[in-house]
Design a protein around this motif. Structure first.
Motif, PDB file in Angstrom:
ATOM      1  N   UNK A  15       5.420 -18.667 -30.743  1.00 51.86           N
ATOM      2  CA  UNK A  15       6.414 -19.620 -30.289  1.00 51.86           C
ATOM      3  C   UNK A  15       7.588 -18.927 -29.598  1.00 51.86           C
ATOM      4  N   UNK A  16       7.972 -17.850 -30.226  1.00 51.35           N
ATOM      5  CA  UNK A  16       9.104 -17.113 -29.641  1.00 51.35           C
ATOM      6  C   UNK A  16       8.749 -16.633 -28.237  1.00 51.35           C
ATOM      7  N   UNK A  37      15.483 -23.551 -27.694  1.00 53.18           N
ATOM      8  CA  UNK A  37      15.158 -24.295 -28.915  1.00 53.18           C
ATOM      9  C   UNK A  37      13.859 -23.795 -29.532  1.00 53.18           C
ATOM     10  N   UNK A  38      12.900 -23.533 -28.664  1.00 55.37           N
ATOM     11  CA  UNK A  38      11.621 -23.015 -29.166  1.00 55.37           C
ATOM     12  C   UNK A  38      11.825 -21.696 -29.898  1.00 55.37           C
ATOM     13  N   UNK A  40      14.503 -20.583 -31.296  1.00 58.47           N
ATOM     14  CA  UNK A  40      15.212 -20.774 -32.552  1.00 58.47           C
ATOM     15  C   UNK A  40      14.266 -21.291 -33.631  1.00 58.47           C
ATOM     16  N   UNK A  41      13.387 -22.194 -33.229  1.00 63.21           N
ATOM     17  CA  UNK A  41      12.433 -22.703 -34.192  1.00 63.21           C
ATOM     18  C   UNK A  41      11.501 -21.617 -34.670  1.00 63.21           C
ATOM     19  N   UNK A  44      13.200 -19.834 -37.255  1.00 63.44           N
ATOM     20  CA  UNK A  44      13.242 -20.611 -38.486  1.00 63.44           C
ATOM     21  C   UNK A  44      11.934 -20.527 -39.251  1.00 63.44           C
ATOM     22  N   UNK A  45      10.840 -20.604 -38.528  1.00 58.63           N
ATOM     23  CA  UNK A  45       9.533 -20.486 -39.184  1.00 58.63           C
ATOM     24  C   UNK A  45       9.453 -19.162 -39.929  1.00 58.63           C
ATOM     25  N   UNK A  63      17.950 -20.925 -42.604  1.00 56.36           N
ATOM     26  CA  UNK A  63      17.394 -21.672 -41.474  1.00 56.36           C
ATOM     27  C   UNK A  63      18.118 -23.006 -41.312  1.00 56.36           C
ATOM     28  N   UNK A  66      20.841 -22.194 -39.201  1.00 57.79           N
ATOM     29  CA  UNK A  66      20.355 -22.009 -37.834  1.00 57.79           C
ATOM     30  C   UNK A  66      20.218 -23.344 -37.121  1.00 57.79           C
ATOM     31  N   UNK A  67      19.749 -24.309 -37.851  1.00 55.99           N
ATOM     32  CA  UNK A  67      19.641 -25.630 -37.236  1.00 55.99           C
ATOM     33  C   UNK A  67      21.007 -26.146 -36.807  1.00 55.99           C
ATOM     34  N   UNK A  70      21.974 -24.456 -33.813  1.00 51.91           N
ATOM     35  CA  UNK A  70      21.200 -24.929 -32.667  1.00 51.91           C
ATOM     36  C   UNK A  70      21.793 -26.220 -32.139  1.00 51.91           C
TER      37      UNK A  70
ATOM     38  N   UNK B  46       6.846 -26.657 -42.076  1.00 53.08           N
ATOM     39  CA  UNK B  46       7.844 -26.511 -43.131  1.00 53.08           C
ATOM     40  C   UNK B  46       7.326 -27.157 -44.420  1.00 53.08           C
ATOM     41  N   UNK B  54      13.953 -28.963 -45.636  1.00 54.22           N
ATOM     42  CA  UNK B  54      14.108 -28.432 -44.285  1.00 54.22           C
ATOM     43  C   UNK B  54      13.332 -29.263 -43.294  1.00 54.22           C
ATOM     44  N   UNK B  61      17.845 -33.430 -37.490  1.00 53.75           N
ATOM     45  CA  UNK B  61      18.741 -32.706 -36.574  1.00 53.75           C
ATOM     46  C   UNK B  61      18.085 -32.507 -35.220  1.00 53.75           C
ATOM     47  N   UNK B  62      16.868 -32.022 -35.249  1.00 56.21           N
ATOM     48  CA  UNK B  62      16.251 -31.678 -33.957  1.00 56.21           C
ATOM     49  C   UNK B  62      15.766 -32.911 -33.236  1.00 56.21           C
TER      50      UNK B  62
END
Lengths: 101, 100, 688, 135
Positions: A15-16, A37-38, A40-41, A44-45, A63, A66-67, A70, B46, B54, B61-62
């Motif tokens: 994803x990163x 956004x991708x 950051x997600x 988070x994963x 995380x 982090x949201x 974001x 998640x 989460x 949020x997203x």
């Protein structure tokens, strides 16, 4: 547990890298925002996967932050993109080169 | 736990596929929609990672905030789309920038 | 502390004040001061003279003074603390010198009234400002308690000489002469500066007097009681090197061979300035410096030998050049060089008191001769050629009488001042030469021989000068009807005439040797007041101890009666004088130089000293400088320009990376991250 | 509104820089797959994870699952969000909206007219109450 943590990490890396790919190949500022956004997600994963690996909540709490970040980032990013659009009538990042040498 | 593995593989495919779609779509609007798919599938991950709270937050949020903002922005800046700012005004502002 | 010492800084400050006043008057661009600024100068030097006399009396009363007045830089190091300061050192030597300088300066100021004011010179405030600063600088130099302060004032003296020699800066000669004086002495001062830095680096101090002073520390080091950093040399060698470096400045300032060439040219300056330069300031500064730090030279045989040889050779060399000169002041200039050679000879051969004595008497009789020459020049409407004079004796009786006294003193005819001092110089050289074992004694004897021979020439050129100027018949209309001179010329001449005739009696060393009467006052004076701790390292007695016991060559005086050497030198002087009189004191004297044959040209051209120095400058120094310039332009500048142009061009190329496009930056960041990951992974072993 | 379009991929040579991202992924994949992480501990089945998150945010240690305290980070994020909000507002404001005379005069004369005769002062000066913020 069934799914090894490596797989999640691989997913996260994928994803990163897709996010990076987007930043590298597209010229639309909105795409940039989405790519970020991708990424950051992906991070988070990673955090959540490691939280489960160690049985520790730190990753999850982090995380969450982090949201929040974001969300803030998107708010500012949208503002910037709108200004960009207003000044250049476009959201092409290659055109906004006023700060170049 | 084969089921979990299969679920992971499935949703991983969805995540990666929609993420790729985000960066490869020609239309920004489609990209934004695919981004929503990607974010939702991440929420599923998640859940599988025992982070239900989460996951809820991710969706709130997203998908509820960030994605709405982005789609809003997409609509604002689309060429020939919704009139966000009058083009003449924009032009004036550009001139201002140069003069100032 | 005695009250006199409290006011001692004023001795320096007063002439400086007069300098400021004259300067302000000059800048005001109007005749705001009567006599063009002479009055403040005269008053200031008179005040300094009075204070100096007071100081001298106090010193005679048994008090000496060595204090730091102002510390202008303190550097605290790891091992020691270095203090750079201005201070006062008032001991018999500096007290005596103060009186000389102030007296001569006062008389020169008064004389200037006649020479400058009455002749209608313009720019007088500038002139008197220069005189004031000159006097102040020299006084500051005399009272210095450390070598650095000495150097500062040494340079100031040089600057003032430049200003004053070039006083008539619109004529072609004076500016050139001023530049020459400045540059030649500066060439010597360069060595002085290096030596000064060396001394400070070695000893951590530049003080002249006291237990911490550098001459005393050097003595202790040689005696093995202390140690200093000597930069890889043996202490004797290193101290000799330092002494010789400082000596470079002395040779430049005191116009010793080979840096004497500026002094004859300096005659372009106004005559009172010449008197000041030659008698009390500038030239005297060099010799005084050696006397001041004599403890440092006394321990080094090599330095002593070089000082003695330079002195002896200069004495002879300059005397021969003085034989053929046509201008009055030129003869005097060469005589000055020669006389300072004697002083150096005395210092080099261990005659500390003799050198000081000659410095004292010479100051008076040379000032007298220059002022007398100035008087003649006034009378002759600034024609200095002696062949245009003649017969002035009857028309200028006061000048003639005083000039004759001065000439007798210069030639060393008993009982005038010069006889006693010059005789003592030669006597000291002889007995130390005879008494000292080894090569140093031989060197002393050689130097003595040169000095002795110079006596003959001194007598000759002195009386050739007197005869041509004052005797015979007037050879021009001007000489037949000279302009009269005023009181302000005759007054100083009379004072100096009296002094030139009598100062010799201050130190009748031969008489003491013969009769035992305690009439060597200067000796006693320089032995210093009894009981003053400071004098332990500054007295003549201490120097004698250094020469004999610390100096490896053990300079020793032999037991020789003073009569024979005195008679010898007196005989030579009288011979020279008589020959000169026979040749030139005729109604119609002729130039006898043709008889010298080829030597004539050599002498006229001063042994081609200037020529070879110019040749050195153009054929050796200039190409060297050219090479250095080329290296500088091409190599040094090339490297610098190269570096800058490389960074400039690379910068203008690399800036292309800054496209302003985010994607490019992102690509660079990504590639960089990948590369770093790979590198670290391979290095740490967790990749592959 | 534009007409609805079928999703189309945007392919072409502009994707070339993306190779850098692919390379990064390759490196990351090699690293991840080569690493040994061991078995996951996981969380106890009856642990209150959400409650644990809540406690961790306020540096309280009542949770079942170990975690670090995040009070400072919590507050920092609060401030950052606030700043982001301000920033967004600032960016979204039209340039020249303020009462700066210079920008007003370089603004094609619209505001000057507004200053002279107030009949056109309408839209540009609507949010005069918002303070500063231009540039």
């Amino acid at each position: 547990m069934a799914v090894p943590v490596q797989w999640y990490l691989l997913l996260s890396a994928a994803m990163f890298c897709i996010g990076v790919f987007g930043v590298l190949t597209r010229r639309n500022a909105l795409l940039f925002l989405m790519s970020v956004e991708l990424m950051l997600n992906a991070a988070n994963i990673n955090l959540v996967a490691f939280a489960r690996l160690w049985g520790n909540l730190t990753g999850q709490v982090f995380s969450l932050f982090t949201m929040a970040l974001a969300a803030a980032e998107v708010a500012v990013g949208i503002g910037i993109i709108l200004v960009l659009y207003r000044n250049f009538s476009d959201v092409d990042v290659t055109r906004a080169t006023t700060m170049r040498w | 736990m084969v089921a979990e593995t299969i679920a992971f593989a499935l949703f991983a495919l969805v995540t990666v596929g929609s993420a790729l779609g985000v960066v490869l779509m020609e239309d920004v609007w489609h990209s934004a929609l695919l981004l929503g798919v990607a974010l939702l599938s991440v929420a599923v991950h998640y859940v599988m990672l025992q982070a239900e709270f989460l996951a809820a937050m991710q969706i709130l949020v997203y998908v509820g905030g960030v994605l709405i903002l982005i789609t809003f922005a997409v609509m604002l800046v689309r060429r020939g789309g919704v009139e966000a700012d009058a083009p003449t005004d924009s032009q004036t502002d550009v001139d201002t920038e140069v003069d100032a | 502390m005695s009250a006199a010492f409290t006011y001692a800084p004023l001795i320096v400050a007063l002439p400086f004040l007069s300098f400021l006043i004259a300067l302000a008057a000059g800048l005001a661009d109007r005749d705001v001061l009567p006599k063009g600024g002479a009055i403040p100068g005269i008053l200031a030097t008179l005040g300094s003279l009075a204070l100096s006399a007071w100081v001298a009396l106090t010193v005679a009363g048994g008090a000496v003074f060595d204090e730091t007045i102002y510390e202008w830089a303190v550097a605290a190091g790891v091992e020691s603390q270095l203090e750079l300061s201005f201070g006062l050192l008032l001991d018999p030597l500096s007290a005596m010198m103060l009186v000389i300088v102030c007296l001569v300066a006062t008389l020169v100021h008064v004389f200037s009234l006649g020479y400058m004011n009455d002749e209608g010179e313009t720019g007088l405030p500038r002139y008197y400002a220069g005189l004031g600063l000159f006097t102040a600088s020299m006084l500051g130099f005399v009272v210095s308690d450390n070598l650095l302060q000495s150097f500062v004032f040494f340079e100031l003296v040089g600057l003032c000489s430049y200003l004053l020699i070039g006083f008539h800066f619109r004529e072609p000669g004076p500016p050139s002469a001023a530049k020459k004086a400045f540059l030649v002495t500066r060439f010597g001062d360069y060595f002085f500066l290096v030596g000064l830095v060396g001394i400070v680096a070695t000893f951590g101090t530049a003080q002249f007097g006291g237990a911490e002073s550098f001459p005393h520390v050097a003595e202790l080091v040689l005696a093995g009681e202390a140690s200093v950093r000597t930069f890889g040399f043996a202490p004797e060698t290193w101290f000799t090197i330092l002494g010789l470096l400082v000596l470079g400045g002395v040779i430049g300032k005191s116009a010793q061979f080979p840096l004497h060439t500026w002094l004859p040219d300096a005659m372009e300056g106004p005559t009172p300035v010449s008197a000041l330069i030659h008698a009390a300031t500038m030239v005297a500064a060099g010799v005084f410096l050696v006397a001041r730090m004599y403890g440092f030279y006394a321990v080094s045989p090599t330095a002593l030998a070089i000082v003695a040889l330079v002195g002896g050779f200069t004495a002879l060399f300059a005397a021969t050049m003085g034989l053929v000169k046509r201008e009055l002041k030129q003869v005097l200039a060469y005589s000055t060089i020669s006389q300072y050679g004697y002083m150096m000879l005395a210092l080099g051969t261990g005659g500390y008191v003799a050198a000081t004595f000659h410095l004292l008497t010479h100051a008076f009789f040379k000032a007298l001769l220059f002022l007398g020459a100035g008087s003649v020049i006034i009378a002759m409407h600034h024609n200095e050629n002696m062949w245009d004079m003649g017969g002035l004796r009857k028309r200028m009786p006061v000048t003639y009488a005083t000039f004759l006294v001065g000439s007798l003193a210069l030639a060393g005819i008993v009982p005038f001042a010069g006889f006693w001092s010059k005789d003592e110089v030669l006597y000291e050289a002889l007995i130390h030469g005879l008494g000292t074992e080894g090569s140093l004694g031989t060197v002393f004897l050689a130097a003595y021989a040169m000095g002795l021979l110079a006596v003959l020439f001194t007598g000759f050129y002195t009386f050739r000068m007197v005869a041509l100027t004052f005797h015979g018949e007037p050879r021009t209309d001007l000489a037949a009807d000279p302009e009269s001179v005023g009181w302000n010329v005759k007054g100083p001449l009379s004072v100096l005439g009296l002094l030139a005739a009598t100062t010799g009696f201050l130190n009748l060393a031969p008489v003491k040797k013969l009769t035992g009467a305690k009439v060597d006052f200067l000796h006693q004076w320089l032995e210093g007041p009894e009981g003053a701790a400071l004098m332990a390292t500054l007295s003549a007695k201490h120097y004698k101890h250094l020469l004999h016991d610390v100096n490896p060559a053990q300079v020793t005086a032999s037991e020789l009666g003073p009569l024979l050497p005195a008679a010898l030198s007196l005989g030579l002087a009288i011979t020279g004088a008589l020959v000169a009189f026979r040749l030139y004191a005729t109604p119609e004297p002729t130039e006898h130089t043709a008889k010298l044959g080829g030597l004539q040209d050599v002498l006229y051209n001063n042994y081609y000293q200037d020529e070879y120095q110019v040749w050195l400058a153009t054929n050796v120094v200039q190409p060297l400088a050219g090479v250095a310039d080329t290296v500088d332009q091409s190599l040094v500048d090339g490297v610098v320009n190269g570096v800058s142009s490389v960074s400039l061009s690379s910068g203008s190329r690399i800036r292309r990376i800054q496209t302003g496009v985010v994607s490019n930056y992102a690509a660079l960041v990504t590639l960089g991250l990948t590369a770093l990951l790979v590198a670290f992974g391979l290095y740490e072993g967790w990749l592959l | 509104m534009t007409d609805p379009t079928w999703p189309r991929l945007k392919l072409g040579s502009h994707l070339l820089p993306g190779l850098a991202a692919v390379a990064l992924f390759a490196v990351l994949a090699v690293v991840v797959l080569g690493g040994d992480f061991g078995a996951a501990e996981g969380f106890p089945a009856d642990a209150g994870i959400t409650a644990g998150i809540g406690y961790a945010m306020f540096n309280l240690s009542f949770g079942d699952v170990p975690s670090e305290g995040f009070l400072v980070a919590f507050l920092t994020i609060a401030i950052v969000l606030d700043a982001a909000l301000d920033g967004a507002v600032m960016l979204a404001k039209r340039e020249g909206d303020g009462d700066d005379a210079l920008t007003a005069l370089t603004d094609g004369g619209r505001v000057r007219d507004a200053l002279g005769g107030d009949e056109t002062a309408g839209e540009t000066n609507n949010d005069d109450t918002v303070d500063g913020g231009d540039r």
